[in-house]
Write a protein that holds these residues in place. Structure first.
Motif, PDB file in Angstrom:
ATOM      1  N   SER A 135    -118.793  46.635 -15.749  1.00  0.00           N
ATOM      2  CA  SER A 135    -118.209  47.363 -14.630  1.00  0.00           C
ATOM      3  C   SER A 135    -119.287  48.686 -14.138  1.00  0.00           C
ATOM      4  O   SER A 135    -119.348  49.187 -13.318  1.00  0.00           O
ATOM      5  N   LYS A 136    -120.286  48.785 -15.417  1.00  0.00           N
ATOM      6  CA  LYS A 136    -121.246  49.696 -15.274  1.00  0.00           C
ATOM      7  C   LYS A 136    -122.623  49.365 -14.685  1.00  0.00           C
ATOM      8  O   LYS A 136    -123.607  50.269 -14.401  1.00  0.00           O
ATOM      9  N   THR A 137    -122.860  48.079 -14.468  1.00  0.00           N
ATOM     10  CA  THR A 137    -124.073  47.364 -13.895  1.00  0.00           C
ATOM     11  C   THR A 137    -123.958  47.349 -12.222  1.00  0.00           C
ATOM     12  O   THR A 137    -122.851  46.660 -11.771  1.00  0.00           O
ATOM     13  N   CYS A 138    -124.828  47.572 -11.788  1.00  0.00           N
ATOM     14  CA  CYS A 138    -125.023  47.451 -10.056  1.00  0.00           C
ATOM     15  C   CYS A 138    -125.234  45.993  -9.910  1.00  0.00           C
ATOM     16  O   CYS A 138    -126.167  45.394 -10.715  1.00  0.00           O
ATOM     17  N   SER A 139    -124.563  45.388  -9.215  1.00  0.00           N
ATOM     18  CA  SER A 139    -124.742  43.654  -8.870  1.00  0.00           C
ATOM     19  C   SER A 139    -125.765  43.646  -8.195  1.00  0.00           C
ATOM     20  O   SER A 139    -126.325  42.552  -7.874  1.00  0.00           O
ATOM     21  N   SER A 140    -126.324  44.628  -7.212  1.00  0.00           N
ATOM     22  CA  SER A 140    -127.595  44.589  -6.642  1.00  0.00           C
ATOM     23  C   SER A 140    -128.876  44.541  -7.337  1.00  0.00           C
ATOM     24  O   SER A 140    -129.566  43.700  -6.858  1.00  0.00           O
ATOM     25  N   CYS A 141    -129.123  45.623  -7.886  1.00  0.00           N
ATOM     26  CA  CYS A 141    -130.497  46.081  -8.532  1.00  0.00           C
ATOM     27  C   CYS A 141    -130.433  46.057  -9.826  1.00  0.00           C
ATOM     28  O   CYS A 141    -131.294  46.193 -10.579  1.00  0.00           O
ATOM     29  N   ASP A 142    -129.122  45.542 -10.752  1.00  0.00           N
ATOM     30  CA  ASP A 142    -129.111  45.650 -12.102  1.00  0.00           C
ATOM     31  C   ASP A 142    -129.268  46.832 -12.674  1.00  0.00           C
ATOM     32  O   ASP A 142    -129.372  46.694 -14.043  1.00  0.00           O
ATOM     33  N   TYR A 143    -129.124  47.871 -12.236  1.00  0.00           N
ATOM     34  CA  TYR A 143    -129.092  49.191 -12.638  1.00  0.00           C
ATOM     35  C   TYR A 143    -127.904  49.461 -13.495  1.00  0.00           C
ATOM     36  O   TYR A 143    -126.593  49.283 -13.100  1.00  0.00           O
ATOM     37  N   PRO A 158    -127.248  54.920  -8.208  1.00  0.00           N
ATOM     38  CA  PRO A 158    -128.318  55.910  -7.909  1.00  0.00           C
ATOM     39  C   PRO A 158    -129.777  55.547  -7.762  1.00  0.00           C
ATOM     40  O   PRO A 158    -130.427  56.056  -6.984  1.00  0.00           O
ATOM     41  N   LYS A 159    -129.759  54.202  -7.839  1.00  0.00           N
ATOM     42  CA  LYS A 159    -131.163  53.606  -7.775  1.00  0.00           C
ATOM     43  C   LYS A 159    -131.250  52.914  -6.411  1.00  0.00           C
ATOM     44  O   LYS A 159    -132.197  53.127  -5.599  1.00  0.00           O
ATOM     45  N   CYS A 160    -130.249  51.932  -6.081  1.00  0.00           N
ATOM     46  CA  CYS A 160    -130.395  51.550  -4.544  1.00  0.00           C
ATOM     47  C   CYS A 160    -129.420  52.125  -3.437  1.00  0.00           C
ATOM     48  O   CYS A 160    -129.573  51.627  -2.477  1.00  0.00           O
TER      49      CYS A 160
END
Length: 186
Positions: A135-143, A158-160
């Motif tokens: 749930s805490k990981t961005c599926s696009s950039c793995d942040y 916040p990254k992508c």
């Protein structure tokens, strides 16, 4: 609990309690329980009312299991590989606010149906570690976010800068993690 389960394609399956026929059966159970509570212990009416309540519980369980058979059959028929998050239901039930909803959803019943049906059909079924931060990981950039509250249903990376639905993002991450773990072994 918003949904029963969400696939990585975005298909959402509603909880059994949200289905009209199960909700109606639960209302009938409530009426029968009130009637049972008003009877005198040891009387014949008490025994009749107890059996009525037991039948109502049994009907709800059968309806829920029928729905789970339909959901699990749909998943096994439409997907070659199924990855399920290994949830610690025993620990989740200790949350007093969510315990009834988690207990009534009966995820372990659904998970076992998916497992045996995928084995019958020759499909792969894997469990992903419960400590994987899906749930805490961005599926696009793995942040990976430091912290995410249970009440937060949507968040923006916040990254992508991509906006995520928490459950759909977790489903995509579980699929990616399952493919990474189980296909890198071959």
């Amino acid at each position: 609990l918003k949904d029963l389960l969400i696939t990585s394609d975005g298909d959402k399956f509603s909880r059994p309690d949200d289905l009209q026929y199960i909700a109606k059966a639960k209302q009938l159970l409530k009426v029968k329980q009130r009637k049972f509570a008003r009877t005198q212990k040891g009387s014949k009416n008490h025994e009749k009312a107890r059996l009525d309540v037991a039948r109502a519980y049994s009907k709800i369980t059968r309806q829920r299991n029928e729905y789970y058979h339909l959901v699990s059959r749909y998943l096994v028929d439409n997907y070659d590989s199924i990855y399920v998050e290994d949830l610690s239901v025993k620990n989740m039930i200790q949350n007093r606010k969510l315990s009834r909803a988690i207990h009534e959803v009966a995820w372990s019943t659904l998970a076992s149906m998916i497992a045996y049906k995928s084995n019958w059909a020759g499909k792969t079924h894997h469990r992903i570690d419960r400590w994987y931060p899906s749930s805490k990981t961005c599926s696009s950039c793995d942040y990976k976010l430091e912290k995410l509250d249970r009440g937060t249903r949507e968040w923006t990376c916040p990254k992508c800068g991509k906006h995520h639905d928490r459950d759909l993002d977790a489903a995509i991450n579980i699929k990616k993690e399952g493919e990474r773990i189980f296909f890198s072994r071959k």
